[in-house]
Design an enzyme around this catalytic site. Structure first.
Site, PDB file in Angstrom:
ATOM      1  N   SER A 136     -53.903  24.744 -78.547  1.00 20.89           N
ATOM      2  CA  SER A 136     -52.989  24.754 -77.411  1.00 20.89           C
ATOM      3  C   SER A 136     -53.559  25.970 -76.304  1.00 20.89           C
ATOM      4  CB  SER A 136     -51.468  24.545 -77.787  1.00 20.89           C
ATOM      5  OG  SER A 136     -50.736  24.878 -76.584  1.00 20.89           O
ATOM      6  N   TYR A 149     -44.210  29.320 -81.077  1.00 18.34           N
ATOM      7  CA  TYR A 149     -45.184  28.318 -81.091  1.00 18.34           C
ATOM      8  C   TYR A 149     -46.637  29.143 -80.715  1.00 18.34           C
ATOM      9  CZ  TYR A 149     -47.586  24.205 -79.204  1.00 18.34           C
ATOM     10  OH  TYR A 149     -48.613  23.100 -79.287  1.00 18.34           O
TER      11      TYR A 149
HETATM   12  C1  8X3 Z   1     -48.458  22.673 -75.336  1.00 14.51           C
HETATM   13  C2  8X3 Z   1     -48.721  23.582 -74.029  1.00 14.51           C
HETATM   14  O1  8X3 Z   1     -47.599  24.981 -72.419  1.00 14.51           O
HETATM   15  O2  8X3 Z   1     -46.156  23.841 -74.009  1.00 14.51           O
HETATM   16  O3  8X3 Z   1     -49.233  22.828 -76.392  1.00 14.51           O
HETATM   17  O4  8X3 Z   1     -47.233  25.289 -74.861  1.00 14.51           O
HETATM   18  S1  8X3 Z   1     -47.212  24.680 -73.808  1.00 14.51           S
END
Ligand code: 8X3
Length: 250
Positions: A136, A149
């Site tokens: 990502s 995340y």
């Molecule tokens: C998804 C991109 O910007 O939501 O992996 O982290 S974000």
């Protein structure tokens, strides 16, 4: 359509029950791969496998035993797409739930470890393997509320680099595709615990966020390069998104 002379190539896609995973399974099938569609939701992968002439395997990547059963179903693997992953919550570090962070690390990093370890013998057996990890842009920068995340996706990026170093000299390529804003059925919905309004607000006013098919197209391109070409990493965003914080909205 690829002109590759080996119609017996097998690809394994995790998280194939929806979004980027399902689109990637379709794209690889269109390139002539036999696709093993793996995910927790049996009904969804069964329907997808039926549609594309592939094989469905019920698999939870966070469960080593479950991943072992996936490996048992695959003797030779030319392409492994480690796609299963996702975000939970958008809370600041100060108040984030450690369990959410553990779950994100578990699925985005340990899940990739489980599946990669289990399928490396089958990738070697292919004589020309490709691993594509779905990272990502969250693995390339920070944003408020994204701590758990972004930490997991940064970890995945480094694991991808490490694996490439460790497998140097073997006939296995290691890539990371790192998408920015992709409007899928479930990513934001899952992140916000099913809150549809909050999920849709992520994409509000954005002229054409990426779709799952755009990312699948990139993955299929990586997977079909000639054997000597390793696409180390590919960052892909919608035109409207110049950076995580820089999104043009009308
Ligand atoms: C998804 C991109 O910007 O939501 O992996 O982290 S974000």
């Amino acid at each position: 359509m690829s002109t590759d002379p080996r119609p017996d190539r097998t690809a394994v896609v995790t998280g194939a029950s929806s979004g980027i995973g399902a689109a990637t399974a379709r794209a690889l099938a269109a390139e002539g791969f036999h696709v093993v569609c793996a995910a927790r939701r049996t009904d969804r992968v069964a329907a997808l496998a039926d549609e594309i002439g592939g094989t469905a395997v019920t698999c939870d990547v966070t469960d080593r035993g479950s991943v072992g059963a996936l490996a048992d179903a695959v003797a030779t693997c030319h392409v492994l797409v480690n796609n299963a992953g996702g975000a939970i919550g958008l809370d600041p570090v100060e108040s984030a739930d450690p369990d959410h962070w553990r779950q994100m690390y578990d699925v985005n990093v340990i899940g990739v470890l489980h599946v990669t370890q289990a399928l490396l013998p089958a990738l070697r057996a292919s004589g020309d393997g490709v691993v594509v990890n779905v990272g990502s842009t969250a693995g390339r920068g920070a944003y408020e509320g994204g701590g758990g995340y972004t930490a997991a996706k940064h970890a995945l990026r480094v694991v991808t680099e490490t694996l490439r170093l460790e497998l140097n000299g073997e006939p296995i390529r290691i890539s990371e595709v790192a998408p920015g804003m992709v409007h899928t059925e479930e990513f934001s919905l899952k992140r916000f615990g099913g809150d549809r309004d909050r999920a849709e607000a992520v994409y509000a006013g954005v002229d054409q966020p990426l779709l799952a098919e755009d990312v699948a197209d990139a993955i299929a391109w990586i997977a079909t390069r000639p054997s000597h070409v390793d696409v180390d990493e590919l960052v892909i965003r919608p035109r409207a998104q110049a950076a995580a914080h820089k999104v043009h909205r009308s």
